[in-house]
Scaffold this motif. Structure first.
Motif, PDB file in Angstrom:
ATOM      1  N   PRO A  15       0.939  -1.313  -0.218  1.00  0.00           N
ATOM      2  CA  PRO A  15      -0.143   0.105  -0.018  1.00  0.00           C
ATOM      3  C   PRO A  15       0.709   1.320  -0.066  1.00  0.00           C
ATOM      4  CG  PRO A  15      -0.690  -1.542   1.595  1.00  0.00           C
ATOM      5  CD  PRO A  15       0.518  -2.032   1.017  1.00  0.00           C
ATOM      6  N   GLN A  16       1.918   1.171   0.720  1.00  0.00           N
ATOM      7  CA  GLN A  16       2.867   2.288   0.665  1.00  0.00           C
ATOM      8  C   GLN A  16       3.463   2.748  -0.640  1.00  0.00           C
ATOM      9  OE1 GLN A  16       5.949   2.394   3.647  1.00  0.00           O
ATOM     10  NE2 GLN A  16       6.749   4.288   3.220  1.00  0.00           N
ATOM     11  N   ALA A  17       3.975   1.508  -1.294  1.00  0.00           N
ATOM     12  CA  ALA A  17       4.353   1.728  -2.657  1.00  0.00           C
ATOM     13  C   ALA A  17       3.323   2.281  -3.626  1.00  0.00           C
ATOM     14  CB  ALA A  17       4.953   0.425  -2.968  1.00  0.00           C
ATOM     15  N   SER A  21       3.555   5.678  -5.420  1.00  0.00           N
ATOM     16  CA  SER A  21       3.385   5.979  -6.916  1.00  0.00           C
ATOM     17  C   SER A  21       2.284   6.838  -7.438  1.00  0.00           C
ATOM     18  CB  SER A  21       2.922   4.560  -7.499  1.00  0.00           C
ATOM     19  OG  SER A  21       2.791   4.446  -8.893  1.00  0.00           O
ATOM     20  N   THR A  22       1.116   6.843  -6.663  1.00  0.00           N
ATOM     21  CA  THR A  22      -0.052   7.753  -6.968  1.00  0.00           C
ATOM     22  C   THR A  22       0.444   9.194  -6.859  1.00  0.00           C
ATOM     23  OG1 THR A  22      -1.677   6.403  -6.306  1.00  0.00           O
ATOM     24  CG2 THR A  22      -2.365   8.540  -6.458  1.00  0.00           C
ATOM     25  N   ALA A  23       1.255   9.322  -5.817  1.00  0.00           N
ATOM     26  CA  ALA A  23       1.740  10.992  -5.639  1.00  0.00           C
ATOM     27  C   ALA A  23       2.707  11.240  -6.550  1.00  0.00           C
ATOM     28  CB  ALA A  23       2.469  10.730  -4.271  1.00  0.00           C
ATOM     29  N   ALA A  24       3.432  10.189  -7.127  1.00  0.00           N
ATOM     30  CA  ALA A  24       4.447  10.636  -8.208  1.00  0.00           C
ATOM     31  C   ALA A  24       3.587  10.910  -9.517  1.00  0.00           C
ATOM     32  CB  ALA A  24       5.601   9.437  -8.250  1.00  0.00           C
ATOM     33  N   LEU A  25       2.690  10.163  -9.941  1.00  0.00           N
ATOM     34  CA  LEU A  25       1.723  10.371 -10.956  1.00  0.00           C
ATOM     35  C   LEU A  25       0.933  11.828 -10.987  1.00  0.00           C
ATOM     36  CD1 LEU A  25       0.547   6.787 -11.253  1.00  0.00           C
ATOM     37  CD2 LEU A  25       1.995   7.956 -12.928  1.00  0.00           C
ATOM     38  N   LYS A 131       1.223   4.079 -19.061  1.00  0.00           N
ATOM     39  CA  LYS A 131       1.314   5.319 -18.386  1.00  0.00           C
ATOM     40  C   LYS A 131       0.137   6.176 -18.227  1.00  0.00           C
ATOM     41  CE  LYS A 131       4.156   8.076 -16.172  1.00  0.00           C
ATOM     42  NZ  LYS A 131       5.376   8.685 -17.065  1.00  0.00           N
ATOM     43  N   LEU A 132      -0.535   6.296 -19.475  1.00  0.00           N
ATOM     44  CA  LEU A 132      -1.561   7.039 -19.240  1.00  0.00           C
ATOM     45  C   LEU A 132      -2.729   6.296 -18.464  1.00  0.00           C
ATOM     46  CD1 LEU A 132      -3.643   9.144 -20.672  1.00  0.00           C
ATOM     47  CD2 LEU A 132      -4.116   7.433 -22.719  1.00  0.00           C
ATOM     48  N   ASN A 133      -3.023   5.221 -18.713  1.00  0.00           N
ATOM     49  CA  ASN A 133      -3.842   4.714 -17.834  1.00  0.00           C
ATOM     50  C   ASN A 133      -3.814   4.676 -16.207  1.00  0.00           C
ATOM     51  OD1 ASN A 133      -5.783   3.476 -19.692  1.00  0.00           O
ATOM     52  ND2 ASN A 133      -4.416   1.712 -19.921  1.00  0.00           N
ATOM     53  N   ARG A 134      -2.301   4.703 -15.784  1.00  0.00           N
ATOM     54  CA  ARG A 134      -2.101   4.875 -14.492  1.00  0.00           C
ATOM     55  C   ARG A 134      -2.265   6.592 -14.199  1.00  0.00           C
ATOM     56  NH1 ARG A 134       3.456   4.277 -13.817  1.00  0.00           N
ATOM     57  NH2 ARG A 134       3.990   3.677 -15.763  1.00  0.00           N
ATOM     58  N   ILE A 135      -2.019   7.295 -15.084  1.00  0.00           N
ATOM     59  CA  ILE A 135      -2.192   8.817 -14.754  1.00  0.00           C
ATOM     60  C   ILE A 135      -3.560   9.032 -14.577  1.00  0.00           C
ATOM     61  CG2 ILE A 135      -2.016  11.106 -15.724  1.00  0.00           C
ATOM     62  CD1 ILE A 135       0.571  10.743 -15.159  1.00  0.00           C
ATOM     63  N   LEU A 136      -4.621   8.758 -15.409  1.00  0.00           N
ATOM     64  CA  LEU A 136      -5.940   8.683 -15.560  1.00  0.00           C
ATOM     65  C   LEU A 136      -6.590   8.027 -13.952  1.00  0.00           C
ATOM     66  CD1 LEU A 136      -7.129   8.122 -19.064  1.00  0.00           C
ATOM     67  CD2 LEU A 136      -6.772  10.351 -17.760  1.00  0.00           C
ATOM     68  N   ASP A 137      -5.967   7.020 -13.561  1.00  0.00           N
ATOM     69  CA  ASP A 137      -6.282   6.165 -12.383  1.00  0.00           C
ATOM     70  C   ASP A 137      -6.035   7.066 -11.220  1.00  0.00           C
ATOM     71  OD1 ASP A 137      -7.350   4.164 -13.781  1.00  0.00           O
ATOM     72  OD2 ASP A 137      -5.750   2.788 -13.327  1.00  0.00           O
ATOM     73  N   ALA A 138      -5.062   7.904 -11.293  1.00  0.00           N
ATOM     74  CA  ALA A 138      -4.490   8.641 -10.199  1.00  0.00           C
ATOM     75  C   ALA A 138      -5.402   9.914 -10.146  1.00  0.00           C
ATOM     76  CB  ALA A 138      -3.053   9.042 -10.134  1.00  0.00           C
ATOM     77  N   TYR A 139      -5.718  10.496 -11.342  1.00  0.00           N
ATOM     78  CA  TYR A 139      -6.325  11.806 -11.739  1.00  0.00           C
ATOM     79  C   TYR A 139      -7.753  11.571 -11.293  1.00  0.00           C
ATOM     80  CZ  TYR A 139      -8.487  15.658 -14.314  1.00  0.00           C
ATOM     81  OH  TYR A 139      -9.231  16.824 -14.830  1.00  0.00           O
ATOM     82  N   GLU A 140      -8.466  10.570 -11.574  1.00  0.00           N
ATOM     83  CA  GLU A 140      -9.897  10.412 -11.487  1.00  0.00           C
ATOM     84  C   GLU A 140     -10.559  10.604 -10.361  1.00  0.00           C
ATOM     85  OE1 GLU A 140     -13.679   7.835 -13.110  1.00  0.00           O
ATOM     86  OE2 GLU A 140     -11.578   6.940 -13.169  1.00  0.00           O
ATOM     87  N   PRO A 141      -9.976  10.052  -9.224  1.00  0.00           N
ATOM     88  CA  PRO A 141     -10.619  10.324  -7.886  1.00  0.00           C
ATOM     89  C   PRO A 141     -10.508  11.661  -7.420  1.00  0.00           C
ATOM     90  CG  PRO A 141      -9.278   8.403  -7.874  1.00  0.00           C
ATOM     91  CD  PRO A 141      -9.149   8.899  -9.136  1.00  0.00           C
TER      92      PRO A 141
END
Length: 279
Positions: A15-17, A21-25, A131-141
């Motif tokens: 969870p910490q990782a 990762s979300t914070a970096a994105l 990378k796009l999917n990970r960025i969107l996953d972080a951005y959407e919430p």
């Protein structure tokens, strides 16, 4: 030789990782939004105009607000805190609700911004879908929470203003008192009407229109209208929304208004001892 069986388990995600990762994105996203600030906010303002939202505002006003909302939006993404955005949403609502802006328009502009930003991400990462999917996953919430914050802030401010309007209208609609013959209202064939708004704490365009319509209706019925208790704040509001105070007879307080009405009607108040015959 060891083989993987059905009971073999894969390591659980850390969870910490994941949080790091979300914070970096999000940091990468914020950097992109700051770098492309001018282009993205201009595109957003154009789309607001094309969608015929905020039609009560000029293009210059829309662009100015779009700039402020954009910067508050990016700050909320960067810090993960929403206090500044909430404060700005309340301030914005106070300024645009009296202009006739509706709730669906505010929700619409926030969704348009979300779309503009998402399109810019697709353009930037179109060759790296992972990378796009990970960025969107972080951005959407975060984007959903921002949209909810702005919408809720607007609705709460709108409800507050509606309650304020209702109270002001009730204060303007208090029972009418007949002070003297021909001094009050149409049912009594009044020649002079005194409207006292001393108790009205605030006034917006709806309440002002209610007052103006009352004055005009009285005039059409042949009565002279005197407005009393007009505070500097309410006078400024009336001027700001376009009411011509030169067309409205105003007196400082109710006593002065009654005295002016008596003068117009030809009444003269004389001390009783002056009417008593002297010996």
């Amino acid at each position: 030789m060891a083989t993987k069986g059905k009971d073999a388990q894969s390591p659980l995600p850390d969870p910490q990782a994941q949080t790091e990762s979300t914070a970096a994105l999000l940091r990468e996203l914020v950097a992109h939004l700051r770098q492309n600030r001018t282009q993205l906010r201009e595109e957003w303002a154009r789309r607001i105009t094309r969608a015929q939202l905020l039609t009560a505002m000029t293009e210059e006003e829309i662009f100015a607000e779009a700039t402020s909302v954009y910067d508050n939006y990016v700050e909320a993404l960067e810090t993960g805190t929403f206090e500044a955005l909430q404060a700005y949403a309340r301030n914005l609502s106070e300024r645009i609700i009296p202009r006739g802006v509706e709730t669906h328009e505010v929700v619409g502009i926030v969704l348009l911004l979300r779309d503009v930003l998402a399109r810019s991400l697709f353009s930037k990462y179109h060759e790296d879908f992972d990378k796009l999917n990970r960025i969107l996953d972080a951005y959407e919430p975060a984007a959903n929470r921002i949209a909810n914050t702005v919408a809720v802030g607007f609705v709460q401010e709108r409800e507050r203003i509606i309650r304020q309007r209702q109270e002001a209208i009730r204060e303007l609609s208090t029972p009418v008192l007949q002070v003297r013959e021909r001094l009050l209202i149409r049912t009594n064939r009044a020649k002079v009407v005194v409207i006292d708004i001393t108790g009205v704490a605030a006034m917006d365009s709806n309440v002002a229109n209610h007052l103006v319509q009352t004055v005009e209706a009285s005039r059409l019925l042949g009565a002279t209208v005197i407005v009393t208790g007009l505070s500097p704040e309410i006078a400024q509001t009336l001027v700001t929304i376009g009411v011509d105070l030169s067309e409205m007879a105003t007196v400082g307080d109710l006593q002065g208004g009654i005295e002016e009405a008596e003068r117009l009607l030809g009444y003269k108040v004389v001390p009783l001892d002056e009417l008593t015959p002297k010996a």
